[in-house]
Design a protein around this motif. Structure first.
Motif, PDB file in Angstrom:
ATOM      1  N   ASN A 106      40.097  44.469  36.786  1.00 16.55           N
ATOM      2  CA  ASN A 106      41.311  43.679  37.045  1.00 16.55           C
ATOM      3  C   ASN A 106      42.034  44.199  38.280  1.00 16.55           C
ATOM      4  O   ASN A 106      42.532  43.418  39.092  1.00 16.55           O
ATOM      5  CB  ASN A 106      42.262  43.726  35.855  1.00 16.55           C
ATOM      6  N   ALA A 107      42.095  45.508  38.413  1.00 12.04           N
ATOM      7  CA  ALA A 107      42.758  46.102  39.574  1.00 12.04           C
ATOM      8  C   ALA A 107      42.027  45.708  40.853  1.00 12.04           C
ATOM      9  O   ALA A 107      42.660  45.444  41.888  1.00 12.04           O
ATOM     10  CB  ALA A 107      42.813  47.616  39.433  1.00 12.04           C
ATOM     11  N   CYS A 108      40.709  45.663  40.780  1.00 12.87           N
ATOM     12  CA  CYS A 108      39.919  45.228  41.936  1.00 12.87           C
ATOM     13  C   CYS A 108      40.240  43.769  42.276  1.00 12.87           C
ATOM     14  O   CYS A 108      40.540  43.436  43.419  1.00 12.87           O
ATOM     15  CB  CYS A 108      38.428  45.396  41.626  1.00 12.87           C
ATOM     16  N   HIS A 109      40.172  42.919  41.276  1.00 12.82           N
ATOM     17  CA  HIS A 109      40.434  41.489  41.470  1.00 12.82           C
ATOM     18  C   HIS A 109      41.847  41.263  42.015  1.00 12.82           C
ATOM     19  O   HIS A 109      42.056  40.443  42.915  1.00 12.82           O
ATOM     20  CB  HIS A 109      40.247  40.758  40.142  1.00 12.82           C
ATOM     21  N   ASN A 110      42.799  41.992  41.486  1.00 15.22           N
ATOM     22  CA  ASN A 110      44.190  41.856  41.942  1.00 15.22           C
ATOM     23  C   ASN A 110      44.363  42.278  43.397  1.00 15.22           C
ATOM     24  O   ASN A 110      45.250  41.779  44.094  1.00 15.22           O
ATOM     25  CB  ASN A 110      45.128  42.645  41.044  1.00 15.22           C
TER      26      ASN A 110
ATOM     27  N   ASP B 120      39.823  47.683  32.255  1.00 12.71           N
ATOM     28  CA  ASP B 120      40.917  47.191  33.091  1.00 12.71           C
ATOM     29  C   ASP B 120      40.695  47.438  34.583  1.00 12.71           C
ATOM     30  O   ASP B 120      41.305  46.764  35.411  1.00 12.71           O
ATOM     31  CB  ASP B 120      42.243  47.805  32.643  1.00 12.71           C
TER      32      ASP B 120
ATOM     33  N   LYS C  57      43.865  39.270  45.343  1.00 11.01           N
ATOM     34  CA  LYS C  57      44.937  38.291  45.144  1.00 11.01           C
ATOM     35  C   LYS C  57      46.148  38.587  46.025  1.00 11.01           C
ATOM     36  O   LYS C  57      46.902  37.679  46.371  1.00 11.01           O
ATOM     37  CB  LYS C  57      45.379  38.267  43.683  1.00 11.01           C
ATOM     38  N   ARG C  58      46.336  39.863  46.376  1.00 16.04           N
ATOM     39  CA  ARG C  58      47.489  40.223  47.212  1.00 16.04           C
ATOM     40  C   ARG C  58      47.367  39.679  48.624  1.00 16.04           C
ATOM     41  O   ARG C  58      48.346  39.612  49.352  1.00 16.04           O
ATOM     42  CB  ARG C  58      47.653  41.740  47.241  1.00 16.04           C
TER      43      ARG C  58
ATOM     44  N   TYR D 236      37.881  36.398  46.773  1.00 11.39           N
ATOM     45  CA  TYR D 236      37.227  37.325  45.856  1.00 11.39           C
ATOM     46  C   TYR D 236      35.729  37.036  45.900  1.00 11.39           C
ATOM     47  O   TYR D 236      35.312  35.895  45.685  1.00 11.39           O
ATOM     48  CB  TYR D 236      37.782  37.129  44.447  1.00 11.39           C
TER      49      TYR D 236
ATOM     50  N   CYS E 194      37.841  48.676  45.589  1.00  8.14           N
ATOM     51  CA  CYS E 194      37.126  48.148  44.421  1.00  8.14           C
ATOM     52  C   CYS E 194      35.992  49.083  44.008  1.00  8.14           C
ATOM     53  O   CYS E 194      35.785  49.332  42.810  1.00  8.14           O
ATOM     54  CB  CYS E 194      36.563  46.759  44.710  1.00  8.14           C
TER      55      CYS E 194
END
Length: 183
Positions: free
Chosen positions: A142-146, A139, A149-150, A156, A104
């Motif tokens: 979003n990659a950090c947040h995703n 964007d 989620k994985r 988070y 992140c």
């Protein structure tokens, strides 16, 4: 001047308005910040950010876009630093959480790079590339947040929510200002 000149002028003006020519305002216009910010989704953020910069009152629209990109750079840099320090302060936490937080921090650093590129693009009057770089910067959170989620067991961090939203809102303002410049 011939009698058809007023009609020609009116015709050309109507064509210019029909095709939504770029907003061009003379430097030093005291209402430029308010008029520009009215064209954004986050008026209060736009006005407060631009008014806090001492060069804004004498800026043109392109300069206002660059100033807002600078606000985004400051936001993303602060978030990357925050995340980097968080990685160092994670004691007995899982190595997976450390890896995601480090990732992140990297994503926010990439957002800084993208916003710096957008400023260079604006200077070069490559507004389409500037727009693309700001979209990329928006964007990266979003990659950090995703990343979180994985791994359902990793929550988070709540302190990232406001930082993520902040960068996205700043980027949205920059994009709206770039739209005023035309392509």
């Amino acid at each position: 001047m011939s009698s058809s000149s007023p009609f020609l002028l009116l015709f050309l003006l109507s064509i210019a308005l029909h095709f939504h020519q770029p907003l061009v305002i003379v430097s030093g216009d005291t209402d430029l910040i308010q008029r520009t910010c009215k064209c954004t989704k986050y008026y209060d953020l736009c006005v407060s950010s631009l008014k806090s910069n001492p060069t804004s009152p004498k800026a043109d629209t392109k300069s206002l876009a660059m100033i807002m990109a600078g606000v985004g750079i400051a936001n993303a840099t602060a978030t990357a630093s925050f995340l980097s320090s968080k990685v160092l302060n994670i004691g007995n936490d899982t190595s997976m959480r450390k890896a995601i937080i480090k990732d992140c921090a990297d994503k926010y650093s990439y957002a800084v790079n993208a916003l710096q590129s957008s400023i260079q693009d604006l200077i070069a009057e490559a507004n389409d590339y500037a727009y693309m770089h700001v979209m990329a910067a928006a964007d990266y959170p979003n990659a950090c947040h995703n990343g979180f989620k994985r791994f359902p067991g990793l929550a988070y961090p709540p302190e990232l929510v406001a930082r993520e939203d902040g960068l996205k809102h700043i980027c949205d303002v920059v994009l709206s200002i770039i739209n005023l410049l035309g392509w």
